[in-house]
Write an enzyme that holds these catalytic residues in place. Structure first.
Site, PDB file in Angstrom:
ATOM      1  N   GLY A 142     -47.609 -40.725  30.801  1.00 31.29           N
ATOM      2  CA  GLY A 142     -48.554 -40.282  31.837  1.00 31.29           C
ATOM      3  C   GLY A 142     -47.998 -40.533  33.231  1.00 31.29           C
ATOM      4  N   ASP A 158     -44.039 -46.092  25.931  1.00 29.13           N
ATOM      5  CA  ASP A 158     -45.094 -46.022  26.947  1.00 29.13           C
ATOM      6  C   ASP A 158     -44.565 -45.420  28.255  1.00 29.13           C
ATOM      7  OD1 ASP A 158     -47.685 -46.349  27.852  1.00 29.13           O
ATOM      8  OD2 ASP A 158     -47.419 -48.456  28.414  1.00 29.13           O
ATOM      9  N   GLY A 159     -45.471 -44.817  29.010  1.00 30.68           N
ATOM     10  CA  GLY A 159     -45.125 -44.312  30.345  1.00 30.68           C
ATOM     11  C   GLY A 159     -45.106 -42.801  30.479  1.00 30.68           C
ATOM     12  N   LEU A 171     -31.492 -43.259   8.304  1.00 26.40           N
ATOM     13  CA  LEU A 171     -32.532 -43.935   9.088  1.00 26.40           C
ATOM     14  C   LEU A 171     -33.942 -43.576   8.601  1.00 26.40           C
ATOM     15  CD1 LEU A 171     -32.978 -45.320  12.189  1.00 26.40           C
ATOM     16  CD2 LEU A 171     -33.840 -43.019  12.561  1.00 26.40           C
ATOM     17  N   HIS A 221     -46.078 -36.124  27.499  1.00 21.86           N
ATOM     18  CA  HIS A 221     -46.022 -36.324  26.047  1.00 21.86           C
ATOM     19  C   HIS A 221     -45.004 -35.367  25.415  1.00 21.86           C
ATOM     20  CE1 HIS A 221     -49.261 -39.099  26.340  1.00 21.86           C
ATOM     21  NE2 HIS A 221     -50.193 -38.204  26.607  1.00 21.86           N
ATOM     22  N   THR A 261     -54.955 -46.976  17.548  1.00 20.06           N
ATOM     23  CA  THR A 261     -56.368 -46.822  17.183  1.00 20.06           C
ATOM     24  C   THR A 261     -57.254 -46.849  18.431  1.00 20.06           C
ATOM     25  OG1 THR A 261     -56.365 -49.202  16.713  1.00 20.06           O
ATOM     26  CG2 THR A 261     -56.248 -47.738  14.820  1.00 20.06           C
ATOM     27  N   GLU A 262     -56.717 -47.345  19.527  1.00 17.96           N
ATOM     28  CA  GLU A 262     -57.476 -47.394  20.793  1.00 17.96           C
ATOM     29  C   GLU A 262     -57.283 -46.122  21.631  1.00 17.96           C
ATOM     30  OE1 GLU A 262     -55.707 -50.138  19.621  1.00 17.96           O
ATOM     31  OE2 GLU A 262     -57.623 -50.955  18.947  1.00 17.96           O
ATOM     32  N   GLU A 269     -37.177 -60.149  18.728  1.00 16.90           N
ATOM     33  CA  GLU A 269     -36.811 -60.270  20.140  1.00 16.90           C
ATOM     34  C   GLU A 269     -37.502 -59.152  20.915  1.00 16.90           C
ATOM     35  OE1 GLU A 269     -34.931 -62.689  21.492  1.00 16.90           O
ATOM     36  OE2 GLU A 269     -34.850 -63.615  19.503  1.00 16.90           O
ATOM     37  N   ARG A 296     -59.178 -41.806  25.024  1.00 12.90           N
ATOM     38  CA  ARG A 296     -58.717 -40.872  26.063  1.00 12.90           C
ATOM     39  C   ARG A 296     -59.491 -39.553  25.983  1.00 12.90           C
ATOM     40  NH1 ARG A 296     -52.319 -42.006  26.853  1.00 12.90           N
ATOM     41  NH2 ARG A 296     -52.481 -44.278  26.738  1.00 12.90           N
ATOM     42  N   ARG A 315     -47.279 -56.400  27.239  1.00 15.14           N
ATOM     43  CA  ARG A 315     -48.294 -56.655  26.208  1.00 15.14           C
ATOM     44  C   ARG A 315     -47.965 -55.864  24.945  1.00 15.14           C
ATOM     45  NH1 ARG A 315     -51.554 -54.112  30.497  1.00 15.14           N
ATOM     46  NH2 ARG A 315     -51.557 -51.877  30.139  1.00 15.14           N
TER      47      ARG A 315
HETATM   48  C1  IPE Z   1     -49.533 -48.268  23.679  1.00 21.38           C
HETATM   49  O1  IPE Z   1     -49.625 -47.689  24.924  1.00 21.38           O
HETATM   50  C2  IPE Z   1     -49.726 -47.235  22.613  1.00 21.38           C
HETATM   51  C3  IPE Z   1     -48.654 -46.246  22.490  1.00 21.38           C
HETATM   52  C4  IPE Z   1     -47.537 -46.231  23.159  1.00 21.38           C
HETATM   53  C5  IPE Z   1     -48.894 -45.223  21.520  1.00 21.38           C
HETATM   54  P1  IPE Z   1     -51.008 -47.654  25.732  1.00 21.38           P
HETATM   55  O2  IPE Z   1     -50.712 -46.915  26.982  1.00 21.38           O
HETATM   56  O3  IPE Z   1     -52.085 -47.122  24.870  1.00 21.38           O
HETATM   57  O4  IPE Z   1     -51.265 -49.192  26.006  1.00 21.38           O
HETATM   58  P2  IPE Z   1     -52.259 -49.889  27.048  1.00 21.38           P
HETATM   59  O5  IPE Z   1     -53.567 -49.162  26.958  1.00 21.38           O
HETATM   60  O6  IPE Z   1     -51.635 -49.736  28.397  1.00 21.38           O
HETATM   61  O7  IPE Z   1     -52.317 -51.310  26.623  1.00 21.38           O
HETATM   62  C1  IPE Z   2     -47.654 -43.472  25.953  1.00 20.89           C
HETATM   63  O1  IPE Z   2     -47.739 -43.012  27.260  1.00 20.89           O
HETATM   64  C2  IPE Z   2     -48.080 -42.439  24.942  1.00 20.89           C
HETATM   65  C3  IPE Z   2     -49.352 -42.726  24.293  1.00 20.89           C
HETATM   66  C4  IPE Z   2     -50.086 -43.781  24.468  1.00 20.89           C
HETATM   67  C5  IPE Z   2     -49.846 -41.730  23.370  1.00 20.89           C
HETATM   68  P1  IPE Z   2     -49.060 -43.123  28.127  1.00 20.89           P
HETATM   69  O2  IPE Z   2     -49.811 -41.842  27.976  1.00 20.89           O
HETATM   70  O3  IPE Z   2     -49.807 -44.348  27.795  1.00 20.89           O
HETATM   71  O4  IPE Z   2     -48.445 -43.217  29.584  1.00 20.89           O
HETATM   72  P2  IPE Z   2     -48.956 -44.106  30.783  1.00 20.89           P
HETATM   73  O5  IPE Z   2     -48.972 -45.537  30.313  1.00 20.89           O
HETATM   74  O6  IPE Z   2     -50.323 -43.605  31.134  1.00 20.89           O
HETATM   75  O7  IPE Z   2     -47.955 -43.879  31.864  1.00 20.89           O
HETATM   76 MG    MG Z   3     -49.667 -46.263  28.531  1.00 23.47          MG
END
Ligand code: IPE
Ligand code: IPE
Ligand code: MG
Length: 236
Positions: A15, A12-13, A123, A29, A58-59, A197, A63, A184
């Site tokens: 964006g 995550d992160g 792996l 990405h 799936t959520e 863990e 976007r 989460r």
């Molecule tokens: C979780 O990240 C899904 C992936 C890393 C692919 P999200 O950015 O979608 O999670 P939420 O929406 O902050 O919970």
């Molecule tokens: C995780 O990064 C990648 C995917 C969910 C596909 P995000 O795109 O959710 O990045 P943030 O959380 O917005 O920084």
């Molecule tokens: Mg995110």
């Protein structure tokens, strides 16, 4: 010393990284894909057996179409650049998630990579792509109900239920790392993470390095895993 057979990562992160660097989200990405390549090679060197990465939930269809379309094009970019290296490193590609909704061109690229690498014994790089844990559990329950109706099975245990999940056959997840600081699961591996863990770090996925992985693993190695029991030899 804890063993580390199966590492799962919520990448995550992307964006936020793009925003920090005044770039479009897609650039985050893209950088994330390069990081995944490095971490795959490194995790393989460390002798980790399975690396499950949350790449698209799936959520995440909620976007913008532009962002979703870009993410759907990433497997092509990833495998076109790195399949040779994955083969050289004996890495096997797998996928968990609902294949039905993934565009057919994207699915073809993924299936080609799965086929090309199917005999590799290093792996397992397991992509959670269009993956949602609730969806996975409901599907498993439906599949079990059907098998029961068909007379194929007549009992259900924790182990046999796990065989109905996408992760059937994979080792237990030892460690979950979430980058980007959110505390989460976002619908990731709800059943499989029962005794894993958790390490949540502030580092954004595009900034994740081998050194950061080392420090997460060091933290994991220092954890005392009880699995509900207690050490009778110690008076604690
Ligand atoms: C979780 O990240 C899904 C992936 C890393 C692919 P999200 O950015 O979608 O999670 P939420 O929406 O902050 O919970
Ligand atoms: C995780 O990064 C990648 C995917 C969910 C596909 P995000 O795109 O959710 O990045 P943030 O959380 O917005 O920084
Ligand atoms: Mg995110």
């Amino acid at each position: 010393m804890n063993t580390l057979n199966h590492l799962a990562i919520i990448m995550d992160g992307n964006g936020r990284w793009a925003k920090q660097n005044k770039l479009p989200r897609t650039a985050g990405h893209y950088k994330g894909v390069e990081v995944l390549r490095n971490i795959t090679i490194y995790a393989n060197k460390l002798g980790i057996k399975c690396l499950t990465v949350y790449a698209f939930s799936t959520e995440n269809w909620k976007r913008s179409a532009d962002e979703v379309n870009y993410i759907m094009s990433l497997p092509k970019i990833f495998f076109a650049s790195y399949i040779k290296e994955l083969m050289e490193n004996n890495v096997r590609v797998m996928i968990i998630g609902d294949r039905e909704k993934i565009p057919s061109e994207t699915m073809k690229v993924i299936d080609d990579a799965i086929n090309t690498t199917k005999n590799n014994t290093g792996l397992i790089l397991n992509f959670a792509f269009n993956y949602g844990s609730r969806d996975e559990i409901v599907r498993a329950a439906k599949k079990y109900a059907q098998d029961y109706k068909d007379g194929k099975v007549n009992d259900l245990s924790e182990e046999s239920f796990a065989d109905y999940l996408y992760t059937s056959g994979l080792p237990e997840v030892d460690l979950l790392i979430r980058t980007g600081s959110e505390m989460r699961l976002s619908n990731f591996l709800l059943y499989q993470l029962a005794y894993s863990e958790f390490v949540v770090i502030d580092t954004l996925w595009p900034d994740f390095t081998n050194d950061v992985l080392d420090s997460c693993i060091a933290e994991y190695m220092g954890r005392k895993r009880n699995f509900g029991g207690r050490d009778e030899t110690k008076n604690n």
